[in-house]
Scaffold this active site. Structure first.
Site: not given
Length: 513
Positions: A194, A316
């Protein structure tokens, strides 16, 4: 589906209701597709709440039964699940994790404050050796997330050498000093996490150059070949994928994507257990939109990489609700109901369709966090409805995908989405056995589902079902078996046709013999 809608429109209301409670699934056994990589069933273990400490790990001196520090009950449950891939140490945690703090004698390891998740102080007793040894015990591939947010190129380079080199080098000798003579096999390396957010708040253009620098020093040692995964987009950010494909391309083996079933991150995510039927349908509508999201990211990748050299890695995904009352908000501990099970089954059905490009997915997370497989409290453990979905579906791992078509009624849900009331997938394993999984998404009505078997011959079938009286039902430490998979008998096999009578909000997996 058009025929069903036409009948429903022309006939009386009572006949229309009957039509809505029937559906057809066609399995094309004569048109086999791609192999469904077992890594589609990957798991995610982050230093977050009690995922690691109290979940996977209690330490060898714990009163809780353990195998060299690993919780025995959790280990045995995961072994049964056939976990193929495990991602660690994060998540956001990865970009503040310095691996040398987690090696050597446990008593000498420095403590750290988990700034991302609740300010918890951790003792680093679970580190590189503990994780990689667990992966060996489970028979699964480790997926290491490297620290590029607060770490250095040298740090990641030395970590890879420490784990995988058998040369007479400083890092290899340090590993041996710490009790591991032979190197581990580590295939998957995530170069950051991220990076558009907690991993550094970077722009795509900037991160592309950062990736190229770090990946250069992610070397292969001693016959170990790294599969380098670049940080990809969040949900609908197709431009991030475009920039990465333009500027990195085949320098990466995989490009990640994150997608959670959250409608609006700035608002309350709602309760995991207290929700209405409307809430249920709206959440399923959001979770099934992953179909369109995958399709769009893949279209961008196809433009730059028509030969599928770069994989899409959904590392994810899952549900995300408000934490359970009375728990640390930073620990993301949530319960798990039949609603979560439906998200799991219908998502996996979708993933199977895209395995020409989609090679890995990791549900978040494995124990005690978000949509977990297992919940623990002290010496107690429960398996969640999502656990049972993954167990019922593990027959599809490394099997050949059989295309399916579904004709069923639909429901209009939030944001203008249309939600089909039936989902299905099918595969043929290496022994020639066909497995079919079907979900009745309808929360209010049982459905008679006809499965047409094209190019498939079967004399008998066995099945399991996951179902409970209410969508909100879940397993607790006082009632651990309220929701679990059991044998299913309410079906008939006649020639090339299977007929299933499925209760509302239920999931069935059949094995044809």
């Amino acid at each position: 589906m058009r025929k069903i809608f036409t009948l429903a429109f022309l006939l009386t209301a009572s006949i229309a209701l009957s039509a809505q409670n029937k559906a057809t699934v066609t399995v094309h056994g004569d048109e086999p597709g791609n192999i469904i990589p077992k890594e589609i069933y990957g798991q995610f273990s982050e230093h977050l709440g009690s995922c690691i400490y109290g979940g996977l790990w209690v330490g060898p001196d714990s009163d809780i039964p353990n195998i060299n520090g690993y919780r025995k009950d959790v280990y045995e449950a995961l072994k049964e699940l056939k976990v193929p891939l495990l991602r660690w140490p994060g998540g956001c945690f990865a970009d503040e994790y310095h691996w040398m703090d987690g090696i050597g004698p446990a008593a000498d390891r420095p403590k750290l404050i988990n700034n991302n998740w609740g300010g918890t102080v951790e003792d680093n007793s679970f580190g590189t050796h503990e994780f990689l040894n667990l992966c060996e015990m489970l028979g699964c591939e480790p997926y290491i997330s490297g620290n590029i947010g607060s770490g250095t190129v040298e740090e990641l380079d030395k970590w890879i050498e420490y784990m995988t080199s058998d040369a007479d080098s400083p890092m290899s000798r340090l590993r041996q000093k710490n009790g591991r003579e032979k190197p581990w096999k580590v295939k998957y390396i995530g170069v950051g996490n991220e990076t558009w957010g907690c991993g550094g708040s970077m722009r795509a253009e900037y991160y592309a150059d950062v990736y190229r620098r770090y990946a250069t020093f992610c070397r292969d040692f001693s016959g170990n070949h790294l599969y380098k995964i670049a940080c990809g987009a969040s949900e609908y950010d197709y431009n991030w994928t475009k920039v990465m494909m333009e500027n990195v391309g085949s320098r990466m083996h995989g490009l990640s994507l994150h997608y959670y079933s959250v409608e609006n991150w700035s608002e309350s995510k709602g309760s995991a257990t207290e929700f209405t039927t409307t809430d249920y349908y709206n959440l399923l509508g959001k979770s099934r939109e992953i179909d369109e999201v995958l399709k769009n990211h893949i279209a961008v990748m196809n433009t730059y990489d028509p030969d599928n050299k770069v994989a899409l890695v959904l590392d994810e995904w899952g549900t995300w609700f408000e934490v359970e009352p009375g728990t640390n908000p930073g620990h993301l501990f949530q319960q798990n109901t039949m609603r979560d099970a439906m998200v799991a089954s219908t998502s996996l059905d979708i993933f199977h369709k895209y395995t020409e490009r989609l090679k890995i997915t990791n549900i978040a997370q494995i124990v005690n966090v978000l949509q977990s497989m297992i919940l623990t409290s002290g010496n107690k453990m429960v398996l969640t409805p999502t656990y049972y979905v993954f167990k019922m579906y593990n027959v599809h791992q490394d099997a050949t995908y059989l295309p399916t078509e579904v004709a069923a009624s639909t429901k209009s849900v939030s944001k203008g989405r249309t939600l089909p009331m039936v989902s299905a997938t099918a595969s043929k394993d290496a022994n020639g056995k066909v497995h079919i999984s079907v979900s009745n998404i309808d929360a209010d009505h049982a459905q008679t589902i006809t499965v047409n078997l094209e190019g498939i011959s079967a004399k008998s079938a066995v099945a399991q079902i996951l179902h409970s009286a209410a969508l909100q039902d879940h397993n607790t430490f006082d009632n651990p078996d309220k929701v679990k998979a059991v044998d299913f008998k309410d079906f008939k096999l006649k020639g090339k046709t299977l007929t299933l009578n499925m209760p509302a909000a239920s999931i069935v997996t059949l094995e044809l013999n």
